[in-house]
Design a protein around this motif. Structure first.
Motif, PDB file in Angstrom:
ATOM      1  N   GLU A   1       0.830  -1.207   0.000  1.00 49.70           N
ATOM      2  CA  GLU A   1       0.000   0.000   0.000  1.00 49.70           C
ATOM      3  C   GLU A   1       0.866   1.261   0.000  1.00 49.70           C
ATOM      4  O   GLU A   1       0.453   2.304  -0.446  1.00 49.70           O
ATOM      5  N   GLU A   2       2.047   1.134   0.568  1.00 52.56           N
ATOM      6  CA  GLU A   2       2.878   2.303   0.838  1.00 52.56           C
ATOM      7  C   GLU A   2       3.967   2.507  -0.212  1.00 52.56           C
ATOM      8  O   GLU A   2       4.703   3.480  -0.168  1.00 52.56           O
ATOM      9  N   THR A   3       4.089   1.574  -1.145  1.00 47.72           N
ATOM     10  CA  THR A   3       5.155   1.674  -2.155  1.00 47.72           C
ATOM     11  C   THR A   3       4.567   1.782  -3.550  1.00 47.72           C
ATOM     12  O   THR A   3       3.415   1.406  -3.780  1.00 47.72           O
ATOM     13  N   LYS A   4       5.393   2.256  -4.468  1.00 47.81           N
ATOM     14  CA  LYS A   4       4.974   2.278  -5.871  1.00 47.81           C
ATOM     15  C   LYS A   4       5.101   0.867  -6.431  1.00 47.81           C
ATOM     16  O   LYS A   4       5.920   0.073  -5.936  1.00 47.81           O
ATOM     17  N   PRO A   5       4.330   0.528  -7.466  1.00 47.62           N
ATOM     18  CA  PRO A   5       4.341  -0.859  -7.958  1.00 47.62           C
ATOM     19  C   PRO A   5       5.722  -1.359  -8.388  1.00 47.62           C
ATOM     20  O   PRO A   5       6.015  -2.546  -8.261  1.00 47.62           O
ATOM     21  N   ASP A   6       6.561  -0.437  -8.885  1.00 47.15           N
ATOM     22  CA  ASP A   6       7.862  -0.896  -9.395  1.00 47.15           C
ATOM     23  C   ASP A   6       8.987  -0.766  -8.350  1.00 47.15           C
ATOM     24  O   ASP A   6      10.152  -0.966  -8.673  1.00 47.15           O
ATOM     25  N   ALA A   7       8.612  -0.458  -7.111  1.00 45.35           N
ATOM     26  CA  ALA A   7       9.648  -0.262  -6.084  1.00 45.35           C
ATOM     27  C   ALA A   7      10.305  -1.590  -5.710  1.00 45.35           C
ATOM     28  O   ALA A   7       9.615  -2.598  -5.512  1.00 45.35           O
ATOM     29  N   ALA A   8      11.629  -1.565  -5.636  1.00 45.05           N
ATOM     30  CA  ALA A   8      12.361  -2.769  -5.238  1.00 45.05           C
ATOM     31  C   ALA A   8      12.426  -2.840  -3.712  1.00 45.05           C
ATOM     32  O   ALA A   8      12.650  -1.830  -3.052  1.00 45.05           O
ATOM     33  N   VAL A   9      12.210  -4.019  -3.204  1.00 46.27           N
ATOM     34  CA  VAL A   9      12.249  -4.219  -1.748  1.00 46.27           C
ATOM     35  C   VAL A   9      13.323  -5.257  -1.436  1.00 46.27           C
ATOM     36  O   VAL A   9      13.292  -6.370  -1.959  1.00 46.27           O
ATOM     37  N   THR A  10      14.284  -4.853  -0.614  1.00 44.41           N
ATOM     38  CA  THR A  10      15.325  -5.787  -0.196  1.00 44.41           C
ATOM     39  C   THR A  10      14.906  -6.414   1.128  1.00 44.41           C
ATOM     40  O   THR A  10      14.615  -5.701   2.086  1.00 44.41           O
ATOM     41  N   LEU A  11      14.845  -7.725   1.158  1.00 49.86           N
ATOM     42  CA  LEU A  11      14.470  -8.425   2.388  1.00 49.86           C
ATOM     43  C   LEU A  11      15.559  -9.409   2.777  1.00 49.86           C
ATOM     44  O   LEU A  11      16.189 -10.034   1.905  1.00 49.86           O
ATOM     45  N   LYS A  12      15.779  -9.520   4.068  1.00 49.50           N
ATOM     46  CA  LYS A  12      16.692 -10.537   4.593  1.00 49.50           C
ATOM     47  C   LYS A  12      15.913 -11.328   5.644  1.00 49.50           C
ATOM     48  O   LYS A  12      15.564 -10.789   6.696  1.00 49.50           O
ATOM     49  N   LEU A  13      15.628 -12.557   5.309  1.00 52.73           N
ATOM     50  CA  LEU A  13      14.837 -13.407   6.200  1.00 52.73           C
ATOM     51  C   LEU A  13      15.711 -14.506   6.764  1.00 52.73           C
ATOM     52  O   LEU A  13      16.503 -15.111   6.036  1.00 52.73           O
ATOM     53  N   ASP A  14      15.569 -14.745   8.038  1.00 50.65           N
ATOM     54  CA  ASP A  14      16.276 -15.855   8.668  1.00 50.65           C
ATOM     55  C   ASP A  14      15.320 -16.488   9.681  1.00 50.65           C
ATOM     56  O   ASP A  14      15.170 -16.009  10.797  1.00 50.65           O
ATOM     57  N   LEU A  15      14.654 -17.547   9.243  1.00 45.69           N
ATOM     58  CA  LEU A  15      13.624 -18.165  10.079  1.00 45.69           C
ATOM     59  C   LEU A  15      14.112 -19.494  10.671  1.00 45.69           C
ATOM     60  O   LEU A  15      13.319 -20.386  10.945  1.00 45.69           O
ATOM     61  N   ARG A  16      15.411 -19.613  10.875  1.00 48.15           N
ATOM     62  CA  ARG A  16      15.950 -20.869  11.414  1.00 48.15           C
ATOM     63  C   ARG A  16      15.675 -21.022  12.902  1.00 48.15           C
ATOM     64  O   ARG A  16      15.866 -22.078  13.472  1.00 48.15           O
ATOM     65  N   GLY A  17      15.254 -19.955  13.545  1.00 44.10           N
ATOM     66  CA  GLY A  17      15.050 -20.008  14.999  1.00 44.10           C
ATOM     67  C   GLY A  17      16.235 -19.367  15.698  1.00 44.10           C
ATOM     68  O   GLY A  17      17.331 -19.267  15.129  1.00 44.10           O
ATOM     69  N   PHE A  18      16.018 -18.967  16.944  1.00 48.66           N
ATOM     70  CA  PHE A  18      17.062 -18.218  17.657  1.00 48.66           C
ATOM     71  C   PHE A  18      18.255 -19.077  18.048  1.00 48.66           C
ATOM     72  O   PHE A  18      19.345 -18.565  18.275  1.00 48.66           O
ATOM     73  N   ASP A  19      18.055 -20.419  18.139  1.00 48.22           N
ATOM     74  CA  ASP A  19      19.110 -21.268  18.698  1.00 48.22           C
ATOM     75  C   ASP A  19      20.032 -21.889  17.659  1.00 48.22           C
ATOM     76  O   ASP A  19      20.679 -22.913  17.933  1.00 48.22           O
ATOM     77  N   ALA A  20      20.120 -21.289  16.477  1.00 48.33           N
ATOM     78  CA  ALA A  20      21.104 -21.767  15.490  1.00 48.33           C
ATOM     79  C   ALA A  20      22.511 -21.486  16.027  1.00 48.33           C
ATOM     80  O   ALA A  20      22.715 -20.503  16.759  1.00 48.33           O
ATOM     81  N   ASP A  21      23.453 -22.359  15.666  1.00 45.59           N
ATOM     82  CA  ASP A  21      24.806 -22.273  16.242  1.00 45.59           C
ATOM     83  C   ASP A  21      25.456 -20.901  16.032  1.00 45.59           C
ATOM     84  O   ASP A  21      26.094 -20.360  16.926  1.00 45.59           O
ATOM     85  N   ASP A  22      25.305 -20.353  14.831  1.00 50.99           N
ATOM     86  CA  ASP A  22      25.987 -19.089  14.535  1.00 50.99           C
ATOM     87  C   ASP A  22      25.329 -17.887  15.212  1.00 50.99           C
ATOM     88  O   ASP A  22      25.823 -16.765  15.092  1.00 50.99           O
TER      89      ASP A  22
END
Lengths: 163, 284
Positions: free
Chosen positions: B118-139
């Motif tokens: 709703e808040e962006t123009k249709p051609d706007a690029a969105v950079t996302l960084k997702l990490d759904l491994r959970g908080f207890d990953a070794d790193d």
């Protein structure tokens, strides 16, 4: 051409820009296909639909309340409206639409309605100039002066007069 | 529960989507009308898989004791077939649980992206960084200390961040980080039985960075009063102004995704500092 009066945006609103294909049964405003919600034989704009779900009265066609999502069609282009937050206003708690319904049409509009009602957020409003049709120079012509007149009104502004 | 639906949902996934299910991490720059269908297909598969997991767990768990019980009373190959069938179901459950993604993808991430559209123009690029491994990953482990009877581990999990250009010309960056403290207490009673108790406490931080154009917005002379859990920094410039917001909340279960309202309200806190710019008259 009638254009859809529903606004896009959450923090700052802007015109939808689509051509209207329907008239909302609730507020009698022209709405486009994207913002129309069909309910049995009725068609509502997303805001009226959200209000029906919340059990509230529907807005009138000339309701200038921007936060409601519908405004006055063809209102003068303007600078963003300063949000006014009233700390004394009790915060209502309109229940949010279920997150898993995000695929349904109008979900974001219903959510926006819930958000404004619950958090007392007053959005900025950019009118049609912001969609790229008017440039800064065009926009200046619409700036309202302190005495309420527009640039170009009166004899001192370029010598134009009514014919 | 329909295995056919889950299978067709799995077949409908492309290579990147299957990789996301396995790795639970992704970083890319796409338009929102690419991000939303990309993640929606994963959610669709995950919903189908969730219902199958329950079926596999119950049926597989019942088949094994049922097979053994029948084997006691009947001398035939049937109990063996039942046990193999049950084992097969449990193996399938194990494989499906490897590609399980948190329900927050459906209840938080996708709704937020739909609102962001709703808040962006249709051609706007969105950079996302997702990490759904959970908080207890070794790193993600920051520190681990204490005696073996009481181990305290500290994790830092930055699981959702992104940036984009909004339709009003502002640039928005956000980051959600969980700082999780996990305490594992091990106790051995007089009979030699060992019990382990685990307690977690998470502090969730929303960092928002909003950069607006000076011609569209000005900073309010009297910014609104903030709640105790909100910190902000404002840098006003002639051409652009920056607002940084940090909000924090504490929870006992870091696996529960936040409400969409929380992130939107954090961004709105930045907008609440803004006002319309002073009127500028043409000089020429």
């Amino acid at each position: 051409m009638n254009v859809c009066v529903v606004k896009r945006g959450i923090f700052s609103l802007r015109e939808c820009g689509n051509e209207a294909s329907d008239i909302c049964t609730g507020c009698k405003s022209p709405i486009c296909q994207e913002h129309a919600v069909y309910s049995s034989s009725m068609v509502y704009c997303a805001i009226c639909e959200a209000k029906i779900r919340a059990g509230q009265a529907l807005p009138s066609a000339t309701d200038p309340k921007l936060a409601g999502g519908t405004g006055v069609p063809g209102a003068a282009p303007t600078k963003p409206v300063t949000p006014v937050v009233d700390p004394n206003k009790p915060v209502s708690t309109t229940p949010p639409p279920a997150p898993e319904d995000w695929e349904s049409p109008g979900w974001s509009q219903r959510w926006r309605y819930h958000y404004y009602e619950t958090y007392s957020y007053h959005p900025f409003y950019y009118n049609s100039w912001s969609v790229g049709y008017y440039d800064d120079y065009d926009r200046n012509s619409f700036d309202v002066r302190a005495d309420g007149s527009f640039d170009g009104d009166g004899a001192e502004a370029g010598g134009f007069s009514d014919s | 529960m329909n295995i056919g639906n889950a299978w067709s949902a799995w077949k409908g996934l492309d290579r990147q989507q299957k990789e996301f299910l396995r790795e639970k991490q992704e970083e890319a720059t796409l338009r929102l009308d690419e991000w939303i269908p990309h993640l929606a297909k994963i959610v669709k598969f995950d919903r189908e898989a969730d219902s199958i997991r329950k079926f596999l767990g119950w049926t597989g768990g019942l088949c094994l004791p049922a097979g053994i019980a029948i084997a006691i009373f009947a001398e035939s190959a049937i109990p063996l077939v039942i046990c193999i069938f049950g084992l097969g179901l449990l193996v399938s459950l194990w494989r499906l649980s490897k590609i399980d993604v948190p329900n927050g993808l459906n209840s938080f991430l996708l709704p937020f992206l739909v609102l962001l559209r709703e808040e962006t123009k249709p051609d706007a690029a969105v950079t996302l960084k997702l990490d759904l491994r959970g908080f207890d990953a070794d790193d993600k482990l920051l520190s681990k200390n204490g005696p073996s009877s009481l181990v305290t581990s500290l994790y830092k999990d930055s699981w959702f961040s992104g940036s984009t250009l909004l339709a009003d010309g502002a640039s928005l960056e956000w980051d959600i980080t969980d700082l999780v403290r996990q305490r594992r207490r091990r106790k051995t009673n007089a009979r030699g039985k060992t019990k382990t108790k685990t307690k977690t406490k998470a502090r969730r931080t929303f960092d928002i960075h909003l950069n607006v154009r000076g011609k569209d917005y000005a900073i309010k002379a009297n910014p609104p009063e903030l709640d105790d859990e909100i910190r902000q920094k404002i840098k006003q410039g002639e051409k652009r102004s920056e607002i940084r917001i940090r909000t924090q909340s504490v929870s006992t279960d870091p696996t529960v995704a936040p409400d969409v309202d929380e992130l939107v309200e954090a961004i709105a806190s930045a907008y609440r500092n803004l006002t319309a710019p002073a009127e500028e008259r043409p000089t020429a």
